[in-house]
Design a protein around this motif. Structure first.
Motif, PDB file in Angstrom:
ATOM      1  N   SER A 165       1.256  -1.732   0.421  1.00 31.61           N
ATOM      2  CA  SER A 165       0.088   0.136  -0.005  1.00 31.61           C
ATOM      3  C   SER A 165       0.572   0.963   0.512  1.00 31.61           C
ATOM      4  O   SER A 165       0.319   2.066  -0.923  1.00 31.61           O
ATOM      5  CB  SER A 165      -0.981   0.055   1.114  1.00 31.61           C
ATOM      6  N   LEU A 192       2.039   1.995  -3.058  1.00 36.95           N
ATOM      7  CA  LEU A 192       0.570   1.996  -4.438  1.00 36.95           C
ATOM      8  C   LEU A 192       0.357   3.390  -4.553  1.00 36.95           C
ATOM      9  O   LEU A 192      -0.519   4.161  -4.390  1.00 36.95           O
ATOM     10  CB  LEU A 192      -0.632   1.206  -4.004  1.00 36.95           C
ATOM     11  N   TYR A 230      -0.412   6.264  -7.056  1.00 37.33           N
ATOM     12  CA  TYR A 230      -2.195   6.593  -7.126  1.00 37.33           C
ATOM     13  C   TYR A 230      -2.603   7.559  -6.085  1.00 37.33           C
ATOM     14  O   TYR A 230      -1.911   7.691  -5.225  1.00 37.33           O
ATOM     15  CB  TYR A 230      -3.371   5.138  -6.953  1.00 37.33           C
ATOM     16  N   ASP A 257      -7.733   8.729  -7.332  1.00 42.61           N
ATOM     17  CA  ASP A 257      -7.885   7.591  -7.646  1.00 42.61           C
ATOM     18  C   ASP A 257      -8.833   6.054  -6.896  1.00 42.61           C
ATOM     19  O   ASP A 257      -8.967   5.737  -7.450  1.00 42.61           O
ATOM     20  CB  ASP A 257      -6.354   6.822  -8.251  1.00 42.61           C
ATOM     21  N   PHE A 258      -8.081   5.909  -5.893  1.00 47.40           N
ATOM     22  CA  PHE A 258      -8.363   5.357  -4.334  1.00 47.40           C
ATOM     23  C   PHE A 258      -9.881   5.613  -4.314  1.00 47.40           C
ATOM     24  O   PHE A 258     -10.769   4.401  -3.793  1.00 47.40           O
ATOM     25  CB  PHE A 258      -7.621   6.120  -3.064  1.00 47.40           C
ATOM     26  N   LEU A 288     -11.778   3.712  -6.595  1.00 45.94           N
ATOM     27  CA  LEU A 288     -11.628   2.086  -6.395  1.00 45.94           C
ATOM     28  C   LEU A 288     -12.745   1.973  -5.089  1.00 45.94           C
ATOM     29  O   LEU A 288     -13.157   1.088  -5.222  1.00 45.94           O
ATOM     30  CB  LEU A 288     -10.321   2.035  -5.952  1.00 45.94           C
ATOM     31  N   GLN A 333      -2.356  -4.023  -9.943  1.00 45.51           N
ATOM     32  CA  GLN A 333      -2.017  -3.277  -9.386  1.00 45.51           C
ATOM     33  C   GLN A 333      -0.495  -2.207  -9.600  1.00 45.51           C
ATOM     34  O   GLN A 333      -0.492  -1.444 -10.341  1.00 45.51           O
ATOM     35  CB  GLN A 333      -2.153  -2.624  -8.305  1.00 45.51           C
ATOM     36  N   ARG A 367      -3.997   5.366 -14.419  1.00 43.32           N
ATOM     37  CA  ARG A 367      -4.495   5.218 -13.019  1.00 43.32           C
ATOM     38  C   ARG A 367      -6.175   5.446 -14.259  1.00 43.32           C
ATOM     39  O   ARG A 367      -5.957   6.908 -14.578  1.00 43.32           O
ATOM     40  CB  ARG A 367      -4.111   6.789 -12.794  1.00 43.32           C
ATOM     41  N   PRO A 368      -7.148   5.612 -13.556  1.00 43.30           N
ATOM     42  CA  PRO A 368      -7.492   4.568 -11.512  1.00 43.30           C
ATOM     43  C   PRO A 368      -7.767   2.787 -12.039  1.00 43.30           C
ATOM     44  O   PRO A 368      -7.482   2.367 -11.736  1.00 43.30           O
ATOM     45  CB  PRO A 368      -8.668   5.298 -10.746  1.00 43.30           C
ATOM     46  N   LEU A 393      -5.870   0.123 -10.766  1.00 41.79           N
ATOM     47  CA  LEU A 393      -6.508  -0.161  -9.118  1.00 41.79           C
ATOM     48  C   LEU A 393      -7.962  -1.167  -9.683  1.00 41.79           C
ATOM     49  O   LEU A 393      -8.134  -2.598  -8.684  1.00 41.79           O
ATOM     50  CB  LEU A 393      -6.910   0.891  -8.193  1.00 41.79           C
ATOM     51  N   ASP A 425      -8.286  -5.357  -8.574  1.00 44.03           N
ATOM     52  CA  ASP A 425      -9.286  -5.651  -7.484  1.00 44.03           C
ATOM     53  C   ASP A 425      -9.872  -6.772  -8.809  1.00 44.03           C
ATOM     54  O   ASP A 425     -10.137  -8.030  -7.926  1.00 44.03           O
ATOM     55  CB  ASP A 425     -10.371  -4.642  -7.575  1.00 44.03           C
ATOM     56  N   ARG A 474      -8.702  -0.741   3.054  1.00 37.13           N
ATOM     57  CA  ARG A 474      -7.430  -0.786   2.559  1.00 37.13           C
ATOM     58  C   ARG A 474      -6.473  -1.592   3.513  1.00 37.13           C
ATOM     59  O   ARG A 474      -6.358  -3.270   3.684  1.00 37.13           O
ATOM     60  CB  ARG A 474      -6.660  -0.489   1.437  1.00 37.13           C
TER      61      ARG A 474
END
Length: 448
Positions: free
Chosen positions: A47, A50, A54, A58-59, A62, A179, A188-189, A192, A196, A276
């Motif tokens: 993480s 990442l 990102y 972006d998160f 997600l 990822q 991006r994104p 992610l 997933d 996460r």
């Protein structure tokens, strides 16, 4: 020579060994949670990398995608997969498995149609325009998650916990590799989302091959007439449990959608990182314990209600011990740790962990036991609780928006609602277990 200390140490070691390995339930939990814990440690470990590839937006995207998927995934086979654990005959369970697969195909087709017709409206409603080009991943993920769930419950029925644990590791490995690779290419994104989606599907092939190799005799008993009988016998699962699961998942997955809609993708990104690092590992470990608990409790409900009662309260006590201490310690250092590990932009996510710590602890204890009401076929009570939780959680966030409260205060309301709702579910499930125990005692006395 005084052997007392030696004997005392031996006694302590015996008790420790019995605590962890003395019963099949504990051994199975350790096997399954061991693989799950390793898989989640891998996700947490990458993480910090990442979060530098990102951004919070972006998160946040997600988080929206994962929330939509999670809501749909719980009804992917209308919860018939839960019934795989219940029949005494392997042939009946095989018919339920195939029935679940056929239901999954139909629900995937419906999801694809919905995305094709209303995708643009959906993206506007959740305030996540970056998700629009990638909505095609949603029906693919629904099928992948549904397939894994069905094969997973069959493997749990067969007590193949080591095989299930291995697939958990494979899922996380596939996810993080995808990822990272996409992040290096600045996708991006998409990176992610794609990671997933691929990660959730991983492991299904292994479980499917094992079923075809070792369970052909049971599969030969599958026929339309028997599937129809099983569909009717366990009709409470699609009629009640599916709606209950939908409300349950909505109560869990709508908060990130509402946080993005009310406060923007940055706040949604903070919440996504919390999930996460803390929520997802906690949930996956909890689900692993839940699968073992469901399989064991379903057997005890038929054979030994007294032991079911002991199992319920003993499992709750151990979950409180093993979940409460780590989550509490993490909450103490979370803002500082998040700023150090993930970067200056992520300190606020650590504050969210402090706010939500009591709710996370209650969730860790209760979620593994949350299928108790379904297992005892008390789906009506489960549905009532899921509606209650939905109203409390979603109502609290909507009220925060109406009152124009800051994001932190909305998170406080959300965390408090989580805590209250899970405590209520614990006592509802305990009451059902005690009633089942008393009914078993009365049945034994009547036979005598």
């Amino acid at each position: 020579m005084n052997n007392t200390p030696l004997l005392e140490n031996a006694g302590i070691m015996t008790r420790v060994k019995k605590f962890f390995f003395g019963k099949t339930f504990i051994r199975n939990v350790l096997v399954l949670t061991g693989g799950t814990a390793f898989a989640q440690l891998l996700v947490v470990a990458v993480s910090p990398l990442l979060t530098r590839m990102y951004g919070p937006d972006d998160f946040g995207t997600l988080a929206v995608y994962a929330s939509l998927l999670s809501v749909l995934a719980v009804i992917a086979s209308l919860r018939y997969e839960l019934a795989i654990l219940l029949p005494e005959k392997e042939e009946d369970a095989a018919n339920i498995m195939v029935l679940s697969l056929l239901t999954l195909v139909g629900m995937t087709a419906l999801t694809g149609t919905f995305v094709w017709m209303f995708g643009d409206v959906l993206v506007q409603w959740v305030n996540a325009p970056a998700l629009g080009p990638y909505l095609w991943l949603l029906p693919c993920s629904v099928f992948g998650v549904g397939l894994y769930q069905i094969l997973n419950y069959w493997s749990v029925r067969k007590r193949e916990f080591g095989r299930v644990a291995a697939t958990k590791v494979r899922q996380s490995t596939t996810q993080v590799i995808t990822q990272i690779a996409c992040g290096l290419m600045a996708w991006r994104p998409l990176g992610l989302l794609l990671g997933d989606a691929i990660g959730r599907i991983g492991g299904s092939g292994t479980l499917a091959r094992n079923v075809l190799r070792t369970d052909r005799e049971s599969l030969r008993a599958v026929c339309g007439a028997r599937m129809k009988q099983m569909a009717v016998r366990y009709k409470r699962f699609p009629l009640l449990t599916s709606f209950s699961s939908l409300f349950n998942s909505a109560g869990l997955q709508l908060p990130p959608l509402l946080l993005v809609a009310f406060f923007g993708t940055q706040i949604g990104g903070f919440y996504a990182l919390v999930q996460r690092v803390v929520g997802a590992p906690m949930t996956m470990v909890g689900q692993s314990v839940a699968q073992v608990f469901f399989g064991e409790s379903a057997r005890l409900a038929r054979e030994n209600p007294k032991e079911l009662k002991k199992l319920y309260f003993k499992a709750a006590g151990k979950l409180l011990l093993f979940g409460g201490i780590p989550i509490g310690l993490l909450a103490l250092i979370a803002p500082w740790a998040f700023e150090l590990i993930f970067g200056d932009a992520w300190k606020e996510a650590g504050v969210y962990i402090q706010i939500m710590a009591p709710g996370f602890i209650a969730q860790f204890v209760v979620v593994p036991l949350s299928q108790t009401l379904n297992m005892l076929e008390r789906q009506g009570i489960q549905l009532a609780w899921d509606i209650f939780r939905f109203v409390v959680i979603i109502g609290g966030l909507v009220l925060s928006s109406v009152l124009k409260l800051p994001a932190r205060e909305a998170i406080i309301i959300y965390g408090a609602g989580m805590f209250v709702c899970y405590v209520v579910l614990f006592f509802l499930s305990a009451r059902a277990v005690i009633q089942h125990f008393r009914k078993g005692i009365q049945h034994e006395q009547h036979q005598e």
